[in-house]
Every structure is written in C-alpha cells, then in structure tokens.
Design a protein around this motif. Structure first.
Motif, mmCIF file in Angstrom:
data_model
loop_
_atom_site.group_PDB
_atom_site.id
_atom_site.type_symbol
_atom_site.label_atom_id
_atom_site.label_comp_id
_atom_site.label_asym_id
_atom_site.label_seq_id
_atom_site.Cartn_x
_atom_site.Cartn_y
_atom_site.Cartn_z
ATOM 1 N N ARG A 38 -117.769 23.909 24.285
ATOM 2 C CA ARG A 38 -118.145 24.709 25.438
ATOM 3 C C ARG A 38 -118.316 23.868 26.695
ATOM 4 O O ARG A 38 -117.962 24.294 27.789
ATOM 5 N N PHE A 39 -118.810 22.667 26.575
ATOM 6 C CA PHE A 39 -119.116 21.826 27.722
ATOM 7 C C PHE A 39 -117.987 20.814 27.958
ATOM 8 O O PHE A 39 -117.406 20.271 27.018
ATOM 9 N N ALA A 40 -117.727 20.550 29.244
ATOM 10 C CA ALA A 40 -116.633 19.651 29.618
ATOM 11 C C ALA A 40 -116.845 18.238 29.105
ATOM 12 O O ALA A 40 -115.889 17.563 28.724
ATOM 13 N N GLU A 41 -118.096 17.763 29.102
ATOM 14 C CA GLU A 41 -118.329 16.391 28.642
ATOM 15 C C GLU A 41 -118.038 16.225 27.161
ATOM 16 O O GLU A 41 -117.763 15.130 26.702
ATOM 17 N N ARG A 42 -118.039 17.298 26.409
ATOM 18 C CA ARG A 42 -117.699 17.220 24.983
ATOM 19 C C ARG A 42 -116.204 17.451 24.766
ATOM 20 O O ARG A 42 -115.690 17.176 23.682
ATOM 21 N N GLN A 43 -115.497 17.944 25.788
ATOM 22 C CA GLN A 43 -114.054 18.145 25.683
ATOM 23 C C GLN A 43 -113.275 16.875 26.035
ATOM 24 O O GLN A 43 -112.147 16.688 25.587
ATOM 25 N N LEU A 44 -113.859 16.024 26.855
ATOM 26 C CA LEU A 44 -113.176 14.807 27.313
ATOM 27 C C LEU A 44 -112.692 13.894 26.184
ATOM 28 O O LEU A 44 -111.595 13.343 26.291
ATOM 29 N N PRO A 45 -113.444 13.676 25.114
ATOM 30 C CA PRO A 45 -112.913 12.818 24.051
ATOM 31 C C PRO A 45 -111.616 13.366 23.439
ATOM 32 O O PRO A 45 -110.708 12.592 23.132
ATOM 33 N N TYR A 46 -111.521 14.682 23.282
ATOM 34 C CA TYR A 46 -110.288 15.263 22.744
ATOM 35 C C TYR A 46 -109.136 15.111 23.741
ATOM 36 O O TYR A 46 -107.998 14.843 23.362
ATOM 37 N N LEU A 47 -109.467 15.284 24.983
ATOM 38 C CA LEU A 47 -108.452 15.140 26.029
ATOM 39 C C LEU A 47 -107.928 13.707 26.075
ATOM 40 O O LEU A 47 -106.714 13.478 26.130
ATOM 41 N N ALA A 48 -108.837 12.739 26.009
ATOM 42 C CA ALA A 48 -108.446 11.331 26.110
ATOM 43 C C ALA A 48 -107.790 10.807 24.841
ATOM 44 O O ALA A 48 -106.884 9.975 24.902
ATOM 45 N N SER A 49 -108.230 11.280 23.681
ATOM 46 C CA SER A 49 -107.717 10.703 22.450
ATOM 47 C C SER A 49 -106.517 11.456 21.875
ATOM 48 O O SER A 49 -105.771 10.873 21.082
ATOM 49 N N CYS A 50 -106.317 12.706 22.260
ATOM 50 C CA CYS A 50 -105.215 13.461 21.646
ATOM 51 C C CYS A 50 -104.222 14.012 22.666
ATOM 52 O O CYS A 50 -103.012 13.795 22.537
ATOM 53 N N THR A 51 -104.689 14.722 23.650
ATOM 54 C CA THR A 51 -103.788 15.448 24.532
ATOM 55 C C THR A 51 -102.975 14.512 25.425
ATOM 56 O O THR A 51 -101.754 14.669 25.531
ATOM 57 N N VAL A 52 -103.609 13.550 26.062
ATOM 58 C CA VAL A 52 -102.888 12.627 26.950
ATOM 59 C C VAL A 52 -101.904 11.758 26.162
ATOM 60 O O VAL A 52 -100.728 11.656 26.539
#
Length: 158
Positions: A38-52
C-alpha cells in the motif's frame, strides 16, 4: 563460410530470447510485489530489484535479437553474392570462349561519325547501320578513337 557464421549467430539469438524471458519474469514478479503493498516506501524494493532490471533485460534481449537477425541476413547476402560472383565468372568464361571461337565477318574497322570508338564490321553496335563509315588511319594514329569494349577489335586487322 555460411555455417561457420551461423554457428556464431545462434548463441546470440538464444541469449536474446533468454534475456527477454528473464526480463518478462522479473517485471511480472516486480508488478506482483508492488501490487500487494500500500505504501510507496514498501514498493521501492520491488521496483529497484525486479522491475528496473527486468526492463533492462527486455531491452538487452531486443538488441541481441536485432543483432542476431541482422547477422543472419548479412550471412545470407554474402552467400548470395558469392553465388552471383561464381555464376558471373562462369558466364564470363563462356562468353570469352564464344568470342574467341566466333569468326569475324570482316576485318574492316568501322566508326560512327561523331563517335569515340572503332568497331569490327560484325560488331552489333554498328552492324546494319548505314551511317557507319570505315575508320581513317589518321584517327587511329592520333588516338582520338578507342577500341570498342564489346567487339574488342585489334588494330592490326585494319
């Protein structure tokens, strides 16, 4: 030549497909991880480690596939060029032999007024032309006229 080049191209194609697949898997994992937070600060690890990294792998896979396909196309063009050169040299040898065995109709040299070449009388460029006239020996001596590249007349026939 073709098989050697294609053997070096196939691993590039396989690497491209592998990078595309791995990138797609990483993007799906990243999307799934981000969608559960739900929170952006908890989404960043997924964004940095998987999506990018997944997006980078998709781009790298596309580049590898493009390079591999262009290398295959280049190998095919080289093969076709080799066949064309081989066919052209075989035709050139046949036409050279035919020209050597073809009897000359006449030893007279002809030219077209205003032209820059002198021809044998049986040359297809002057055969049947009423305006073709015999070559003047003075023009041959001055070098104003050159030999025809088609009938290849010899100067001593005139």
């Amino acid at each position: 030549m073709r098989t050697a080049r294609l053997r070096t191209v196939h691993p590039v194609l396989w690497a491209g497909w592998g990078a595309l697949a791995a990138g797609a898997v990483l993007c799906v994992i990243g999307w799934y991880g981000i969608s559960g937070e739900r929170f952006a600060e908890r989404q960043l690890p997924y964004l940095a480690s998987c999506t990018v990294p997944g997006a980078a792998l998709i781009i790298a896979g596309a580049v590898l596939l493009t390079h591999g396909r262009s290398a295959i196309a280049a190998a095919r063009v080289e093969e076709l060029y080799g066949l064309l050169v081989a066919a052209g040299s075989a035709d050139g040898e046949e036409s050279g032999e035919a020209a050597a065995t073809r009897p000359a109709v006449s030893g007279d040299l002809l030219m077209v007024p205003g032209g820059t070449l002198w021809h044998r009388a049986d040359c297809p460029l002057v055969a049947g032309k009423a305006e073709a006239v015999p070559v003047d020996a003075k023009l041959l001596a001055t070098g104003e006229l050159g030999p025809c590249p088609i009938c290849e007349p010899a100067e001593e026939t005139g």
